[in-house]
Design a protein around this motif. Structure first.
Motif, mmCIF file in Angstrom:
data_model
loop_
_atom_site.group_PDB
_atom_site.id
_atom_site.type_symbol
_atom_site.label_atom_id
_atom_site.label_comp_id
_atom_site.label_asym_id
_atom_site.label_seq_id
_atom_site.Cartn_x
_atom_site.Cartn_y
_atom_site.Cartn_z
ATOM 1 N N ALA A 192 0.817 -1.215 0.000
ATOM 2 C CA ALA A 192 0.000 0.000 0.000
ATOM 3 C C ALA A 192 0.852 1.267 0.000
ATOM 4 N N ASP A 193 2.147 1.134 0.309
ATOM 5 C CA ASP A 193 3.013 2.320 0.258
ATOM 6 C C ASP A 193 3.194 2.812 -1.172
ATOM 7 N N LEU A 194 2.834 1.996 -2.159
ATOM 8 C CA LEU A 194 2.992 2.409 -3.562
ATOM 9 C C LEU A 194 1.673 2.900 -4.180
ATOM 10 N N LEU A 195 0.618 2.908 -3.368
ATOM 11 C CA LEU A 195 -0.704 3.300 -3.885
ATOM 12 C C LEU A 195 -0.686 4.680 -4.550
ATOM 13 N N ASP A 196 0.027 5.619 -3.939
ATOM 14 C CA ASP A 196 0.048 6.986 -4.477
ATOM 15 C C ASP A 196 0.762 7.082 -5.817
ATOM 16 N N SER A 197 1.590 6.095 -6.143
ATOM 17 C CA SER A 197 2.335 6.145 -7.403
ATOM 18 C C SER A 197 1.498 5.654 -8.581
ATOM 19 N N THR A 198 0.500 4.859 -8.282
ATOM 20 C CA THR A 198 -0.208 4.179 -9.365
ATOM 21 C C THR A 198 -0.924 5.129 -10.335
ATOM 22 N N PRO A 199 -1.553 6.221 -9.864
ATOM 23 C CA PRO A 199 -2.142 7.137 -10.849
ATOM 24 C C PRO A 199 -1.113 7.652 -11.869
ATOM 25 N N ARG A 200 0.123 7.834 -11.432
ATOM 26 C CA ARG A 200 1.176 8.264 -12.374
ATOM 27 C C ARG A 200 1.371 7.200 -13.453
ATOM 28 N N GLN A 201 1.312 5.943 -13.049
ATOM 29 C CA GLN A 201 1.501 4.854 -14.016
ATOM 30 C C GLN A 201 0.318 4.810 -14.989
ATOM 31 N N PHE A 202 -0.877 5.105 -14.492
ATOM 32 C CA PHE A 202 -2.041 5.134 -15.396
ATOM 33 C C PHE A 202 -1.945 6.290 -16.381
ATOM 34 N N TRP A 203 -1.412 7.404 -15.904
ATOM 35 C CA TRP A 203 -1.193 8.536 -16.818
ATOM 36 C C TRP A 203 -0.248 8.093 -17.948
ATOM 37 N N LEU A 204 0.799 7.353 -17.582
ATOM 38 C CA LEU A 204 1.765 6.871 -18.583
ATOM 39 C C LEU A 204 1.131 5.866 -19.552
ATOM 40 N N PHE A 205 0.345 4.914 -19.024
ATOM 41 C CA PHE A 205 -0.315 3.937 -19.911
ATOM 42 C C PHE A 205 -1.091 4.685 -20.983
ATOM 43 N N ASP A 206 -1.792 5.697 -20.507
ATOM 44 C CA ASP A 206 -2.639 6.467 -21.399
ATOM 45 C C ASP A 206 -1.818 7.186 -22.475
ATOM 46 N N ARG A 207 -0.772 7.896 -22.060
ATOM 47 C CA ARG A 207 0.035 8.666 -23.013
ATOM 48 C C ARG A 207 0.799 7.762 -23.970
ATOM 49 N N LEU A 208 1.195 6.597 -23.466
ATOM 50 C CA LEU A 208 2.012 5.700 -24.294
ATOM 51 C C LEU A 208 1.151 4.708 -25.075
ATOM 52 N N GLY A 209 -0.159 4.802 -24.908
ATOM 53 C CA GLY A 209 -1.059 3.895 -25.630
ATOM 54 C C GLY A 209 -0.867 2.437 -25.224
ATOM 55 N N LEU A 210 -0.589 2.227 -23.936
ATOM 56 C CA LEU A 210 -0.342 0.855 -23.452
ATOM 57 C C LEU A 210 -1.562 0.333 -22.692
ATOM 58 N N ASP A 211 -1.743 -0.982 -22.737
ATOM 59 C CA ASP A 211 -2.828 -1.603 -21.972
ATOM 60 C C ASP A 211 -2.375 -1.848 -20.539
ATOM 61 N N PRO A 212 -3.064 -1.264 -19.568
ATOM 62 C CA PRO A 212 -2.665 -1.523 -18.174
ATOM 63 C C PRO A 212 -3.095 -2.918 -17.726
ATOM 64 N N PRO A 213 -2.448 -3.456 -16.702
ATOM 65 C CA PRO A 213 -2.936 -4.700 -16.098
ATOM 66 C C PRO A 213 -4.403 -4.538 -15.706
ATOM 67 N N GLY A 214 -5.146 -5.625 -15.727
ATOM 68 C CA GLY A 214 -6.590 -5.532 -15.483
ATOM 69 C C GLY A 214 -6.940 -5.363 -14.017
#
Ligand code: GLU
Length: 307
Positions: free
Chosen positions: A202-224
């Motif tokens: 849970a210490d990484l929870l705050d980082s995950t929105p950043r990763q979703f921003w990247l998935f979106d910009r890079l046109g990548l499929d995030p884990p489900g």
């Protein structure tokens, strides 16, 4: 689950029991769903990662009963993928050079900045003029690379934490010592490896929105599926830490490098006792159970987990 689960340790020491419990839950979730399971060695931090810890950590994961389907990949061998992702962000005008020192960032980040989270980078270097940029470049201090996130909102649904949404700050994708940033590498790898489920602390929870921003910009499929699991606590209810005594499998069982220490403190626990303790701490088994990971697959379900 449409792809494998994974666990992604950083080889900077023996695995803390909290990390080991997260790995156990990631493995149980994948295996109880009949899915694959992969390990990824997150040796991005060239200053802190050591080859010998890779072997130690794989040994620890194996001793508690985990297995994995392929030879673990190493982030240190995947730099070309991260370079490519940065090049793509650059093409979209989403990368800028940041010359700030740690102290400057601390100072700037302590002032309030709209709806950016506390401690977020406020964009000091985001709009430097040509001459400011030239001056900073000629100072000799190499720049870090940041994304131009424009305070975008990004979110995802977490199995345990529910809907999570945050304002994305201009986070670092390449540090000024050349090492790639955690969020960049993890997003690229999770997508490239076709990961179906991410289980992490849970210490990484705050980082995950950043990763979703990247998935979106890079046109990548995030884990489900994502599950950010609670951190393991010590007997006093605070996060399990060194001051609580023996906090690694080696220290608890008296094997490996801590063996000498153990001789001074008496016989250690068995691996089965330690696994039972980790499982009991989330309510998977009654206290005092002795088992290895494989014996827990049948009884695992996220619903029955005590948090
Ligand atoms: N390498 C990170 C750690 O050891 C985990 C990253 C992740 O699971 O995304 O804490």
């Amino acid at each position: 689950m449409s792809g494998p689960g994974r666990y992604a340790p950083s080889p900077t020491g023996e695995l803390h029991l909290g990390n080991l419990r997260t790995a156990l839950l990631a493995w149980l979730s994948a295996r109880s769903a009949g899915s694959g399971f992969l390990l990824r060695i997150e040796d991005l931090d060239s200053g802190r990662s050591r080859e010998r810890w890779v072997g130690v950590q794989l040994g620890e994961l194996g001793r508690i009963g985990l297995d994995w389907d392929e030879e673990p990949v190493r982030q240190s061998e995947r730099h070309a993928l991260y370079e490519e992702a940065i090049a793509e962000l650059r093409r979209q005008g989403l990368i800028y050079e940041c010359f700030c020192t740690r102290a400057e960032i601390r100072e700037a980040a302590s002032a309030p900045h709209g709806d950016l989270p506390d401690g977020a980078y406020p964009g000091t270097c985001a709009d430097l003029s040509r001459s400011q940029l030239d001056r900073r470049r000629s100072s000799g201090r190499p720049p870090a690379l940041r994304v131009r996130a424009g305070a975008a909102r990004a979110g995802f649904t977490d199995l345990l934490c529910g809907e999570v949404e945050a304002t994305v700050d201009d986070f670092v994708v390449r540090r000024n010592d050349g090492d790639f940033g955690y969020n960049l590498a993890v997003a690229v790898d999770d997508a490239e490896q076709g990961i179906g489920e991410v289980v992490r602390g849970a210490d990484l929870l705050d980082s995950t929105p950043r990763q979703f921003w990247l998935f979106d910009r890079l046109g990548l499929d995030p884990p489900g599926r994502y599950a950010h699991v609670p951190l393991m606590l010590g007997p006093d209810g605070s996060r399990l830490a060194k001051r609580h005594g023996a906090v690694t499998l080696e220290q608890r069982t008296g094997a490996g490098e801590a063996a000498d220490e153990r001789q001074a403190t008496g016989p250690g626990q068995s691996v089965q006792e330690v696994v039972g303790e980790m499982a009991a701490s989330v309510g998977l088994v009654p206290a005092g159970t002795e088992c290895l990971a494989g014996e827990l697959v049948e009884r695992f379900s996220w619903r029955s987990l005590r948090q």
